[in-house]
Design a protein around this motif. Sequence first.
Motif, PDB file in Angstrom:
ATOM      1  N   LEU A  18      15.977 -10.099 -15.153  1.00 38.95           N
ATOM      2  CA  LEU A  18      16.260  -8.808 -14.535  1.00 38.95           C
ATOM      3  C   LEU A  18      15.600  -7.699 -15.338  1.00 38.95           C
ATOM      4  O   LEU A  18      15.519  -7.764 -16.565  1.00 38.95           O
ATOM      5  CB  LEU A  18      17.769  -8.587 -14.468  1.00 38.95           C
ATOM      6  N   ASP A  19      15.146  -6.654 -14.641  1.00 36.61           N
ATOM      7  CA  ASP A  19      14.451  -5.574 -15.336  1.00 36.61           C
ATOM      8  C   ASP A  19      15.347  -4.344 -15.461  1.00 36.61           C
ATOM      9  O   ASP A  19      16.476  -4.310 -14.974  1.00 36.61           O
ATOM     10  CB  ASP A  19      13.125  -5.246 -14.639  1.00 36.61           C
ATOM     11  N   PHE A  20      14.818  -3.321 -16.112  1.00 32.92           N
ATOM     12  CA  PHE A  20      15.597  -2.117 -16.375  1.00 32.92           C
ATOM     13  C   PHE A  20      16.013  -1.408 -15.085  1.00 32.92           C
ATOM     14  O   PHE A  20      17.048  -0.739 -15.049  1.00 32.92           O
ATOM     15  CB  PHE A  20      14.800  -1.156 -17.260  1.00 32.92           C
ATOM     16  N   ASP A  21      15.230  -1.549 -14.031  1.00 32.45           N
ATOM     17  CA  ASP A  21      15.566  -0.887 -12.769  1.00 32.45           C
ATOM     18  C   ASP A  21      16.684  -1.617 -12.020  1.00 32.45           C
ATOM     19  O   ASP A  21      17.458  -0.988 -11.287  1.00 32.45           O
ATOM     20  CB  ASP A  21      14.325  -0.802 -11.870  1.00 32.45           C
ATOM     21  N   GLN A  22      16.758  -2.934 -12.166  1.00 30.12           N
ATOM     22  CA  GLN A  22      17.771  -3.707 -11.449  1.00 30.12           C
ATOM     23  C   GLN A  22      19.135  -3.659 -12.128  1.00 30.12           C
ATOM     24  O   GLN A  22      20.169  -3.680 -11.452  1.00 30.12           O
ATOM     25  CB  GLN A  22      17.328  -5.167 -11.340  1.00 30.12           C
ATOM     26  N   LEU A  23      19.157  -3.596 -13.444  1.00 28.73           N
ATOM     27  CA  LEU A  23      20.402  -3.787 -14.185  1.00 28.73           C
ATOM     28  C   LEU A  23      21.465  -2.724 -13.977  1.00 28.73           C
ATOM     29  O   LEU A  23      22.662  -3.040 -14.041  1.00 28.73           O
ATOM     30  CB  LEU A  23      20.095  -3.934 -15.670  1.00 28.73           C
TER      31      LEU A  23
ATOM     32  N   LEU B 146      23.762   2.262 -20.537  1.00 24.21           N
ATOM     33  CA  LEU B 146      24.394   0.943 -20.552  1.00 24.21           C
ATOM     34  C   LEU B 146      23.389  -0.164 -20.821  1.00 24.21           C
ATOM     35  O   LEU B 146      23.771  -1.259 -21.240  1.00 24.21           O
ATOM     36  CB  LEU B 146      25.096   0.681 -19.210  1.00 24.21           C
ATOM     37  N   VAL B 147      22.112   0.096 -20.558  1.00 27.34           N
ATOM     38  CA  VAL B 147      21.042  -0.874 -20.776  1.00 27.34           C
ATOM     39  C   VAL B 147      20.059  -0.285 -21.773  1.00 27.34           C
ATOM     40  O   VAL B 147      19.550   0.816 -21.579  1.00 27.34           O
ATOM     41  CB  VAL B 147      20.303  -1.213 -19.463  1.00 27.34           C
ATOM     42  N   VAL B 148      19.795  -1.045 -22.846  1.00 28.24           N
ATOM     43  CA  VAL B 148      18.883  -0.563 -23.889  1.00 28.24           C
ATOM     44  C   VAL B 148      17.938  -1.692 -24.301  1.00 28.24           C
ATOM     45  O   VAL B 148      18.278  -2.871 -24.161  1.00 28.24           O
ATOM     46  CB  VAL B 148      19.664  -0.051 -25.115  1.00 28.24           C
ATOM     47  N   PRO B 149      16.751  -1.374 -24.812  1.00 26.04           N
ATOM     48  CA  PRO B 149      15.806  -2.432 -25.183  1.00 26.04           C
ATOM     49  C   PRO B 149      16.228  -3.150 -26.467  1.00 26.04           C
ATOM     50  O   PRO B 149      16.716  -2.532 -27.414  1.00 26.04           O
ATOM     51  CB  PRO B 149      14.493  -1.670 -25.399  1.00 26.04           C
TER      52      PRO B 149
END
Length: 325
Positions: free
Chosen positions: A60-65, A93-96
């Motif tokens: 899953l990518d950053f746009d989907q999460l 909520l989502v970080v690399p």
Amino acid sequence: MAVFTAVTLDDLTQWMKQFPLGQAVALKGIASGIENSNFFLTTQRGAERAEYVLTVFENLDFDQLPFYLQLMRHLAERGIPVPAPVPNAVGDLVVPLHGKPAAIVSKLEGSSQMDPQPVHCAEVGTMLARMHLAASDFPMQQPNLRGLAWWQATTPLVLPYLTPANACFLHDEVTFQTEFAASPVYAQLPRGPVHADLFRNNVMFVGEKLTGCFDFYFAGVDTWLFDLAVTVNDWCIDLDSGELDEARVNALLASYRAVRPFTDAEDIAWQPMLRAAALRFWLSRLYDFYVPREAEMLTPHDPTHFERILRERIATPAPRLANFE
């Protein structure tokens, strides 16, 4: 889940400073499933220790999460027992982490019930119906990414690995589901965000009390009936034969119906949807088995388990949902 991306405590020394959780003091890979890299994470802030789950997302990518994590937050705010995502200092909520999307969520109490009895199935039915209703006003939209379009695209990839008989069987079932999805009955089915992967190992219990469910990373907008069929096909079967266990089916469906009554269209669609739920996991297990990805801890599931369930659902009429009205 399987560990595709290695993470060490040293990797987290600086990374954890963006979260209000203190220092990472223990990290252990979770060796189950095959989609993401998951770790039990222990943190210490002053004298207090706390446990979380760290996930590094492999597909899953950053746009989907944001859909998955915001859905979990939405459900938690409405009293559904799900892991709460932990935002960093700026609210993300989502970080690399190692160049891949990552998130931290709270860890649920209890353990999975791998030998469910009717009392456990009743708890699951109640929670699933509450979850569907609680998510009905969730504003974000994302389709079930392992739905019909994925079945149609993935079938040609696995057909060369199958016997002629199984290839024909798979092709015919995808054709059946394609036609059913275009039917007036299907169009009438209630829809909304669904978990889509509510297996035994994704629900936690303390004794007979359900304490929560997790792993929302197959969630998407689909029919509620599909979500129910996925759940019944795991919680309410004899694992060796794939046959439905009447007592467990009755307990799960009756408790679900007590929260959200079934519609006439759902009654008609029940057996085709049980077949759809079996097809989805037969096909994904075929794909994972024959087109695997490398991981430190990877245990592909046996595809024949859901082939057996699919054949059983076709051969044996399912009890009508109208029986639970």
